[in-house]
Design a protein around this motif. Structure first.
Motif, short mmCIF file in Angstrom:
data_model
loop_
_atom_site.label_atom_id
_atom_site.label_comp_id
_atom_site.label_asym_id
_atom_site.label_seq_id
_atom_site.Cartn_x
_atom_site.Cartn_y
_atom_site.Cartn_z
N THR A 100 41.87 32.61 24.36
CA THR A 100 41.37 31.23 25.16
C THR A 100 41.62 29.91 24.28
O THR A 100 41.15 28.78 24.53
CB THR A 100 39.90 31.27 25.53
N LYS A 101 42.59 30.15 23.27
CA LYS A 101 42.69 28.86 22.58
C LYS A 101 43.41 27.70 23.30
O LYS A 101 44.13 27.92 24.30
CB LYS A 101 43.52 29.40 21.36
N TYR A 102 43.05 26.60 22.81
CA TYR A 102 43.43 25.26 23.45
C TYR A 102 42.79 25.18 25.10
O TYR A 102 43.51 24.70 25.86
CB TYR A 102 44.76 25.00 23.69
N SER A 103 41.68 25.95 25.25
CA SER A 103 41.07 25.78 26.52
C SER A 103 39.64 25.67 26.51
O SER A 103 39.15 25.57 25.46
CB SER A 103 41.32 27.13 27.38
N ASP A 104 38.66 25.18 27.36
CA ASP A 104 37.57 24.92 27.48
C ASP A 104 36.62 26.18 27.81
O ASP A 104 35.96 26.40 27.04
CB ASP A 104 37.19 23.73 28.42
N VAL A 105 37.04 26.67 28.96
CA VAL A 105 36.19 27.74 29.44
C VAL A 105 37.12 28.91 30.21
O VAL A 105 38.03 28.42 30.72
CB VAL A 105 35.12 27.41 30.74
N ALA A 106 36.81 29.96 29.95
CA ALA A 106 37.60 31.25 30.31
C ALA A 106 36.79 32.19 31.12
O ALA A 106 35.66 32.47 30.45
CB ALA A 106 38.30 31.54 29.13
N VAL A 107 36.94 32.60 32.17
CA VAL A 107 36.37 33.90 32.87
C VAL A 107 36.97 34.81 32.50
O VAL A 107 38.02 35.35 32.77
CB VAL A 107 36.54 33.57 34.49
N VAL A 108 36.13 35.76 31.71
CA VAL A 108 36.51 37.02 31.22
C VAL A 108 35.47 38.04 31.41
O VAL A 108 34.46 37.72 31.75
CB VAL A 108 36.60 36.67 29.63
N PRO A 109 36.05 39.38 31.33
CA PRO A 109 35.21 40.48 31.38
C PRO A 109 33.99 40.59 30.54
O PRO A 109 34.12 39.63 29.61
CB PRO A 109 36.12 41.75 31.40
N PRO A 110 33.17 41.06 30.79
CA PRO A 110 31.94 41.32 29.79
C PRO A 110 32.52 41.73 28.54
O PRO A 110 32.98 42.44 28.39
CB PRO A 110 31.04 42.28 30.66
N CYS A 111 31.74 40.74 27.47
CA CYS A 111 32.16 41.19 26.24
C CYS A 111 31.16 41.37 25.28
O CYS A 111 30.09 41.12 25.44
CB CYS A 111 33.19 39.91 25.78
N SER A 112 31.53 41.76 24.23
CA SER A 112 30.58 42.18 23.19
C SER A 112 31.20 41.69 21.65
O SER A 112 32.21 41.38 21.81
CB SER A 112 30.22 43.68 23.13
N GLU A 113 30.36 41.61 20.68
CA GLU A 113 30.51 40.95 19.38
C GLU A 113 31.90 41.62 19.02
O GLU A 113 32.70 41.22 18.39
CB GLU A 113 29.66 41.05 18.73
N ALA A 114 32.06 43.15 19.23
CA ALA A 114 33.02 43.83 18.74
C ALA A 114 34.39 43.47 19.25
O ALA A 114 35.58 43.57 18.91
CB ALA A 114 32.99 45.34 18.61
N ASN A 115 34.46 43.03 20.46
CA ASN A 115 35.59 42.68 21.34
C ASN A 115 35.98 41.22 21.32
O ASN A 115 36.55 40.81 22.37
CB ASN A 115 35.48 43.18 22.61
N MET A 116 35.42 40.58 20.38
CA MET A 116 35.59 39.03 20.42
C MET A 116 36.03 38.58 19.18
O MET A 116 35.72 39.48 18.08
CB MET A 116 34.29 38.26 20.70
N ARG A 117 36.44 37.37 19.05
CA ARG A 117 36.96 36.74 17.85
C ARG A 117 36.47 35.28 17.96
O ARG A 117 36.90 34.56 18.81
CB ARG A 117 38.47 36.51 17.52
N ILE A 118 35.61 35.02 17.10
CA ILE A 118 34.84 33.65 16.93
C ILE A 118 35.58 32.76 16.19
O ILE A 118 35.81 33.07 14.85
CB ILE A 118 33.17 33.72 16.60
N PHE A 245 49.34 15.40 20.32
CA PHE A 245 49.96 16.01 21.71
C PHE A 245 49.29 17.29 21.90
O PHE A 245 48.97 18.20 21.01
CB PHE A 245 51.44 16.33 21.12
N GLY A 246 48.75 17.43 22.88
CA GLY A 246 47.99 18.95 23.39
C GLY A 246 47.75 18.81 24.94
O GLY A 246 48.48 18.43 25.66
N VAL A 247 46.87 19.76 25.12
CA VAL A 247 46.51 20.20 26.69
C VAL A 247 45.45 19.49 27.15
O VAL A 247 44.50 19.38 26.53
CB VAL A 247 46.44 21.82 26.51
N LEU A 248 45.69 18.78 28.19
CA LEU A 248 44.58 18.06 28.92
C LEU A 248 43.86 19.14 29.93
O LEU A 248 44.33 19.91 30.67
CB LEU A 248 45.36 16.96 29.90
#
Length: 608
Positions: A100-118, A245-248
């Motif tokens: 979800t890099k360079y984004s604000d909000v992403a609708v994703v499946p239910p996630c847990s700490e083990a399946n995320m990268r902060i 230069f980036g994503v609006l």
């Protein structure tokens, strides 16, 4: 032949995900955010492969005409720097990692700490460049960079615009009853955020226009929250001019998400819900730009960064001593006409326009040359040189300038130095929060008799400190901090200024009518000449250093009133005079020219 699998301009997020998938296909992703080749790809595409003209600039036209999630440009000044923002940068969807890099909000499946990268990013509050003159805006505004709406995507563009308008109305009309409704997440899906209270605009009411901190009272300009990734903010500091230069992004879900975050967020995400000041700014007024790469636009490389089709984009390396001398002669002649035939005023103004702080020997700012033009005895039949005439000429020559009318109302109204507002945890800008190289002209002719309030006296002191030490005092409530500046100051007054003592006081002596026109054929060359001269290096050869020392000793013996500040001014003028001729070392001829200019000025001051 197979074409590209991505489009960096129209679909930058697709290009990012393509590179991400290419890397993650080779093994597990790292726990930290990495580049995956995004920065070099976009930089090469835009700056080297000719895609710059296809990238729209946020302030070059109506924001609604720019498709969201497209690649955009924003040229502005870093006005405030917020705390680091934490977000879910990648998550696992089944057996596949997604980003979800360079984004604000992403609708994703239910996630847990083990399946995320902060991961983390740094939000900056950036405003259009204070005092930037129209010719610079036009030079960077590539006309073909505004993405047209084709019949194929016309409906989508209209839907985006309609959604934005509805979003603004919802923000303004939202009440507490709406915030208390229990609206659950979509079935088997939820908004998974690993940020602080990132981007939830509904928590605070819409800000008034003045709360957006637009500098110098300029209108119809859009500020921007720029989010920097991968530690690329390390080379940025307050008041830098940068082209991003980036994503609006413009996502109504930001508000809805924040409004119902108590119903949606899990324990992992709530741990990151800290103060995120950028989230309190309404996206309807302050767009988000997720920066992929940027370039700093210092005073020395501004002309090199201009698009090649801009009239001011002249090869600085092509300048030689002959062209320097020719352009200098023509510019001094034109400035002489502006000052009604006063050639001495033209010479001093040129040196003043070339001045810059090139070193600091505390508390001195080496290289500055403030100027006070006095026209009390210069009036002929009650006609005085208008401040606007001088200001317009300077604006036509320099990239950034500002005319400050020093009326009692202006001085007493509000502080002109920045100050911290801890209730909003934001830096409130002031008229003296300027980028380096911005020219400031003080019109003291607008000052009438009256009384200065405490704020007015404080503002006068701010301006005196800027002129004398090239520093601006920022008020952080619990302490004050002096921030270095590089802002040449010109004072126009009807008598020698007692409020703002300048390095050079010059009584004006016109013999002709004042003239306000600049030659359109030469003005672009004059701009580049001034930029090249200001960027020039300069040294004093040891062979001439002894001559200077002897000359200074002789001058001191002849006039005991000459002190170190006069010697310092002469050396500064000698340097500026040399670079005005395109010379990198001081010659005896230039030193003698300085002494002659000072002799003529001393004679004029004696008969004042």
């Amino acid at each position: 032949m197979v074409g590209k699998a991505y489009d960096c301009v129209a679909n930058p997020l697709g290009a990012v995900r393509f590179l991400f998938d290419k890397v993650t296909g080779q093994g597990p992703i790292d726990g930290h955010s990495s580049d995956w080749g995004v920065h070099p790809l976009f930089s090469k595409t835009v700056l080297e492969d000719g895609a710059l003209s296809q990238v729209p600039e946020i302030n070059a036209g109506p924001l609604d005409t720019i498709p969201i999630h497209s690649l955009v440009r924003f040229r502005g000044m870093v006005q405030d720097m917020f705390n680091v923002d934490y977000y879910v940068g990648a998550y696992k969807d089944g057996d596949v990692w997604r980003t979800t890099k360079y984004s604000d909000v992403a609708v994703v499946p239910p996630c847990s700490e083990a399946n995320m990268r902060i991961w983390d990013r740094r939000p900056l509050y950036c405003v259009p460049v204070p005092g930037e003159n129209l010719w610079v805006k036009n030079a960077f505004n590539l006309r073909d960079s505004q993405i047209p709406v084709s019949p194929a995507n016309g409906d989508a563009s209209m839907n985006q615009k309609r959604a934005r308008e509805e979003f603004r109305m919802n923000i303004e009309d939202m009440d507490t009853d709406l915030l208390e409704t229990n609206e659950g997440p979509a079935e088997n899906k939820r908004s998974c955020r690993g940020a602080t209270t990132s981007n939830g605009e509904a928590k605070s009411p819409s800000l008034e226009p003045h709360d957006l901190n637009i500098p110098l009272g300029e209108k119809n300009l859009v500020p921007c929250v720029v989010k920097i990734y991968d530690g690329l903010d390390a080379d940025l500091k307050l008041n830098d001019i940068v082209e991003f230069f980036g994503v609006l992004t413009f996502d109504p879900e930001l508000t809805r998400h924040h409004a119902f975050m108590g119903e949606i967020l899990d324990g992992v995400q709530e741990a990151f819900l800290d103060e995120d000041i950028s989230s309190q700014l309404p996206a309807s007024k302050v767009p988000r730009l997720h920066s992929i790469f940027h370039r700093k636009l210092s005073r020395d490389n501004l002309f090199r960064a201009m698009p090649r089709n801009a009239p001011e984009c002249i090869d600085l390396d092509a300048f030689n001593r002959s062209s320097f001398a020719e352009l200098r002669t023509s510019l001094v002649a034109r400035l002489t006409e502006i000052f009604g035939g006063d050639g001495l005023a033209a010479e001093y103004l040129l040196l003043h326009l070339l001045s810059r702080v090139h070193a600091r020997v505390e508390p001195m700012a080496v290289g500055k040359l403030s100027l006070n033009i006095v026209e009390s005895s210069a009036s002929r039949e009650g006609v005085f040189l208008p401040a606007t005439m001088v200001s317009q000429a300077i604006a036509a020559l320099l990239p950034r300038s500002h005319l400050m009318p020093l009326s009692l109302e202006f001085l007493n109204e509000k502080p002109i130095a920045p100050r911290k507002n801890y209730s909003s945890n934001r830096l409130v800008t002031g008229d003296l929060q300027l980028a380096e190289g911005t020219h400031l002209m003080l019109d003291e002719t607008a000052l009438k008799s009256g009384q200065l309030t405490e704020i007015g006296l404080q503002n006068v002191q701010f301006l005196k400190n800027l002129m004398e030490w090239q520093k601006v005092e920022y008020d952080f409530e619990f302490y004050k901090m002096e921030m270095p500046a590089d802002v040449p100051v010109l004072v126009l007054s009807t008598a020698r200024s007692r409020l703002f003592p300048a390095d050079v006081v010059l009584p004006l002596r016109p013999t002709l009518n004042f003239s306000s026109n600049l030659s359109p054929d030469l003005v672009a060359k004059w701009r580049t000449y001034l930029g090249a001269a200001r960027a020039g290096d300069h040294t004093i050869d040891p062979s001439i250093q002894k001559i200077l020392e002897e000359d200074l000793v002789t001058a001191r013996q002849e006039d005991r009133s000459i002190g170190p500040e006069v010697f310092h001014r002469w050396l500064t003028m000698a340097r500026l005079l040399s670079v005005s001729y395109g010379e990198s070392t001081l010659s005896l001829e230039r030193w003698q020219m300085v002494r002659e200019l000072e002799r003529r000025l001393a004679e004029r001051l004696r008969v004042c």
